[in-house]
Design a protein around this motif. Structure first.
Motif, mmCIF file in Angstrom:
data_model
loop_
_atom_site.group_PDB
_atom_site.id
_atom_site.type_symbol
_atom_site.label_atom_id
_atom_site.label_comp_id
_atom_site.label_asym_id
_atom_site.label_seq_id
_atom_site.Cartn_x
_atom_site.Cartn_y
_atom_site.Cartn_z
ATOM 1 N N VAL A 16 13.114 -3.067 -3.903
ATOM 2 C CA VAL A 16 12.022 -1.817 -3.681
ATOM 3 C C VAL A 16 10.870 -1.916 -4.416
ATOM 4 C CG1 VAL A 16 11.943 0.643 -3.604
ATOM 5 C CG2 VAL A 16 13.951 -0.456 -2.732
ATOM 6 N N LEU A 17 11.072 -1.913 -5.891
ATOM 7 C CA LEU A 17 10.298 -2.251 -6.811
ATOM 8 C C LEU A 17 9.121 -3.341 -6.487
ATOM 9 C CD1 LEU A 17 8.900 -0.869 -9.385
ATOM 10 C CD2 LEU A 17 10.309 -2.720 -10.653
ATOM 11 N N LEU A 18 9.754 -4.471 -6.096
ATOM 12 C CA LEU A 18 8.697 -5.585 -5.930
ATOM 13 C C LEU A 18 7.950 -5.419 -4.406
ATOM 14 C CD1 LEU A 18 8.028 -8.710 -6.457
ATOM 15 C CD2 LEU A 18 9.948 -9.364 -5.024
ATOM 16 N N VAL A 19 8.736 -4.948 -3.587
ATOM 17 C CA VAL A 19 7.752 -4.321 -2.304
ATOM 18 C C VAL A 19 6.787 -3.464 -2.690
ATOM 19 C CG1 VAL A 19 8.021 -3.228 0.017
ATOM 20 C CG2 VAL A 19 9.749 -4.952 -0.817
ATOM 21 N N SER A 20 6.915 -2.499 -3.435
ATOM 22 C CA SER A 20 6.023 -1.495 -4.003
ATOM 23 C C SER A 20 4.895 -2.182 -4.567
ATOM 24 C CB SER A 20 6.593 -0.355 -4.991
ATOM 25 O OG SER A 20 7.556 0.213 -4.102
ATOM 26 N N VAL A 21 4.973 -3.127 -5.620
ATOM 27 C CA VAL A 21 4.161 -3.706 -6.344
ATOM 28 C C VAL A 21 3.288 -4.579 -5.305
ATOM 29 C CG1 VAL A 21 3.711 -5.611 -8.018
ATOM 30 C CG2 VAL A 21 5.285 -3.834 -8.436
ATOM 31 N N ILE A 22 3.860 -5.334 -4.418
ATOM 32 C CA ILE A 22 3.134 -6.118 -3.590
ATOM 33 C C ILE A 22 2.300 -5.188 -2.302
ATOM 34 C CG2 ILE A 22 3.192 -7.850 -1.460
ATOM 35 C CD1 ILE A 22 5.785 -8.685 -3.095
ATOM 36 N N THR A 23 2.834 -4.210 -2.154
ATOM 37 C CA THR A 23 1.948 -3.297 -1.161
ATOM 38 C C THR A 23 0.835 -2.670 -1.807
ATOM 39 O OG1 THR A 23 4.201 -2.855 -0.002
ATOM 40 C CG2 THR A 23 2.235 -1.149 0.265
ATOM 41 N N GLY A 24 1.102 -2.031 -3.028
ATOM 42 C CA GLY A 24 0.122 -1.618 -3.890
ATOM 43 C C GLY A 24 -1.112 -2.535 -4.152
ATOM 44 N N ALA A 25 -0.787 -3.949 -4.503
ATOM 45 C CA ALA A 25 -1.760 -4.900 -4.649
ATOM 46 C C ALA A 25 -2.586 -5.203 -3.472
ATOM 47 C CB ALA A 25 -1.193 -6.061 -5.153
ATOM 48 N N VAL A 26 -1.905 -5.184 -2.215
ATOM 49 C CA VAL A 26 -2.571 -5.476 -0.943
ATOM 50 C C VAL A 26 -3.508 -4.357 -0.764
ATOM 51 C CG1 VAL A 26 -1.990 -5.711 1.392
ATOM 52 C CG2 VAL A 26 -0.917 -7.165 -0.050
ATOM 53 N N SER A 27 -3.170 -3.114 -1.116
ATOM 54 C CA SER A 27 -3.758 -2.064 -0.441
ATOM 55 C C SER A 27 -5.101 -1.854 -1.503
ATOM 56 C CB SER A 27 -2.812 -0.606 -0.914
ATOM 57 O OG SER A 27 -1.894 -0.790 0.005
ATOM 58 N N PHE A 28 -4.868 -2.242 -2.785
ATOM 59 C CA PHE A 28 -5.998 -2.271 -3.766
ATOM 60 C C PHE A 28 -7.090 -3.292 -3.307
ATOM 61 C CE2 PHE A 28 -8.224 -3.658 -7.450
ATOM 62 C CZ PHE A 28 -8.679 -2.469 -7.925
ATOM 63 N N ALA A 29 -6.516 -4.364 -3.019
ATOM 64 C CA ALA A 29 -7.613 -5.587 -2.591
ATOM 65 C C ALA A 29 -8.109 -4.899 -1.170
ATOM 66 C CB ALA A 29 -6.765 -7.047 -2.410
ATOM 67 N N ARG A 30 -7.686 -4.358 -0.248
ATOM 68 C CA ARG A 30 -8.332 -3.815 0.790
ATOM 69 C C ARG A 30 -9.190 -2.615 0.777
ATOM 70 N NH1 ARG A 30 -3.211 -4.557 5.293
ATOM 71 N NH2 ARG A 30 -3.301 -6.904 5.456
ATOM 72 N N ASP A 31 -8.555 -1.706 0.138
ATOM 73 C CA ASP A 31 -9.072 -0.318 -0.101
ATOM 74 C C ASP A 31 -9.624 -0.083 -1.745
ATOM 75 O OD1 ASP A 31 -8.134 0.054 2.449
ATOM 76 O OD2 ASP A 31 -6.285 0.686 1.501
ATOM 77 N N GLY A 32 -10.089 -1.171 -2.429
ATOM 78 C CA GLY A 32 -10.537 -0.877 -3.591
ATOM 79 C C GLY A 32 -11.970 -0.554 -3.395
ATOM 80 N N LYS A 33 -12.816 -0.926 -4.515
ATOM 81 C CA LYS A 33 -14.164 -0.826 -4.318
ATOM 82 C C LYS A 33 -14.874 -1.276 -3.232
ATOM 83 C CE LYS A 33 -14.658 -0.731 -9.566
ATOM 84 N NZ LYS A 33 -15.395 -1.198 -10.774
ATOM 85 N N PRO A 34 -15.721 -0.496 -2.549
ATOM 86 C CA PRO A 34 -16.339 -0.981 -1.347
ATOM 87 C C PRO A 34 -17.231 -2.136 -1.345
ATOM 88 C CG PRO A 34 -17.332 1.097 -2.060
ATOM 89 C CD PRO A 34 -16.129 0.779 -3.050
ATOM 90 N N VAL A 35 -17.312 -2.863 -0.550
ATOM 91 C CA VAL A 35 -18.371 -4.120 -0.643
ATOM 92 C C VAL A 35 -19.652 -3.663 -0.375
ATOM 93 C CG1 VAL A 35 -19.231 -6.401 0.502
ATOM 94 C CG2 VAL A 35 -16.917 -5.545 0.323
ATOM 95 N N THR A 36 -20.618 -3.740 -1.474
ATOM 96 C CA THR A 36 -21.939 -3.388 -1.767
ATOM 97 C C THR A 36 -23.206 -4.597 -1.492
ATOM 98 O OG1 THR A 36 -21.861 -3.461 -3.927
ATOM 99 C CG2 THR A 36 -21.253 -1.447 -3.003
ATOM 100 N N ALA A 37 -24.189 -4.187 -1.164
ATOM 101 C CA ALA A 37 -25.438 -5.224 -0.967
ATOM 102 C C ALA A 37 -25.487 -5.775 -2.380
ATOM 103 C CB ALA A 37 -26.538 -4.394 -0.540
ATOM 104 N N GLU A 38 -25.256 -4.950 -3.435
ATOM 105 C CA GLU A 38 -25.308 -5.649 -4.761
ATOM 106 C C GLU A 38 -24.465 -6.681 -5.243
ATOM 107 O OE1 GLU A 38 -25.517 -2.576 -4.303
ATOM 108 O OE2 GLU A 38 -27.176 -1.697 -4.988
ATOM 109 N N LYS A 39 -23.064 -6.553 -4.495
ATOM 110 C CA LYS A 39 -22.070 -7.372 -4.814
ATOM 111 C C LYS A 39 -22.359 -8.815 -4.081
ATOM 112 C CE LYS A 39 -18.039 -4.923 -5.825
ATOM 113 N NZ LYS A 39 -16.470 -4.507 -5.585
ATOM 114 N N LEU A 40 -22.958 -8.577 -2.803
ATOM 115 C CA LEU A 40 -23.094 -9.796 -1.949
ATOM 116 C C LEU A 40 -24.443 -10.630 -2.250
ATOM 117 C CD1 LEU A 40 -21.757 -8.595 1.532
ATOM 118 C CD2 LEU A 40 -20.563 -10.014 -0.022
#
Length: 285
Positions: A16-40
């Motif tokens: 359960v802990l491993l699944v939570s860590v993986i899910t959290g990492a995926v969520s952060f990668a998808r829903d982290g800081k928004p992609v901005t014009a400055e980044k790109l």
């Protein structure tokens, strides 16, 4: 049986802990800081290829004099060099008479007032004076530059990451906004009064292109004054203003490295010589 149950419970907890860590990492990668014009679209500085680059770099005095000429004729109208004295120009190869003549080309205000005009009195600079600021105060500087405050350039090459290359890239990086940027981010069109430059942090800079065309400066040594050449030369000059002792630092570093290598070799040889008999005696015993 109790041990088996405890093992299964612990294993389930770990899963359960491993699944939570993986899910959290995926969520952060998808829903982290928004992609901005400055980044790109923000670009890392291009290499100016200056002779001062690298651990053994040295200044090209002819290039530094050309860079000073660019600063004097192009940059000094807005940007100060408040940490540099006129007498420091002797390090660029100027004679004492030339330094004095350069200093006298700048006027500096004095606390006294001209009794005939009522305006602040001025005097010619001495070699010991620092370069005067082009504006009497910050309010006047902002008023003359659409509320933007031109920064002092004395330490600019150290104040920015990869400073020399940053200055060079910024000066040569003015361009129209890419169509791809406007397609992806239609709301980030460069505002009126600003200029698109992918080497600037937020892509839009208040400073108009200072080096806009070839032959903007007539070099005293006859060098062809292309935009690229002028940008490299003034970048070299501002590298010198930020690190005037760069060559001494490099020389000292080389001497220290040679000393440490020699000291290490001698220390190892001494160790071998002193402990060789002791080791032999210990083995024999």
């Amino acid at each position: 049986m109790a041990r088996l149950i405890a093992f299964l419970v612990g294993l389930g907890f770990c899963l359960v802990l491993l699944v939570s860590v993986i899910t959290g990492a995926v969520s952060f990668a998808r829903d982290g800081k928004p992609v901005t014009a400055e980044k790109l679209f923000h670009k890392h500085p291009r290499s100016a290829g200056l002779s001062s680059d690298g651990p053994m770099g040295k200044f090209d005095r002819a290039q530094l004099q050309r860079g000073f000429q660019v600063y004097k004729e192009v940059c000094s109208g807005c940007h100060s060099l408040k940490y540099v004295s006129f007498r420091n120009l002797a390090d660029l190869g100027y004679s004492e008479a030339e330094v004095k003549a350069i200093a006298e080309q700048w006027a500096v205000q004095t606390p006294s007032v001209n009794p005939e005009t009522g305006e602040p009195a001025t005097r010619k600079n001495l070699a010991s004076d620092r370069f005067p600021t082009p504006y009497p105060n910050e309010v006047a500087a902002r008023a003359a530059n659409n509320n933007a405050l031109p920064p002092d350039l004395s330490l600019m090459a150290k104040a920015r990451h990869d400073g020399s290359n940053y200055i060079y890239s910024l000066l040569t990086g003015y361009q129209d906004q890419p169509a791809e940027l406007l397609k992806k981010f239609p709301d980030v069109k460069t505002p009126d009064g600003l200029y698109y430059n992918p080497y600037f942090a937020n892509l839009n800079i208040a400073m108009p292109p200072p080096i806009a065309s070839d032959d903007q400066v007539a070099y005293a040594d006859g060098t062809k004054a292309t935009v690229d050449q002028m940008a490299k030369d003034v970048s070299a000059f501002l590298t010198w203003t930020a690190e005037p002792k760069l060559e001494n630092r490099h020389s000292t570093g080389l001497a220290v490295m040679i000393f440490l290598i020699c000291f290490t070799v001698l220390a190892y040889m001494s160790y071998q010589n002193i402990w060789a008999d002791k080791k032999g005696a210990a083995v024999a015993g």
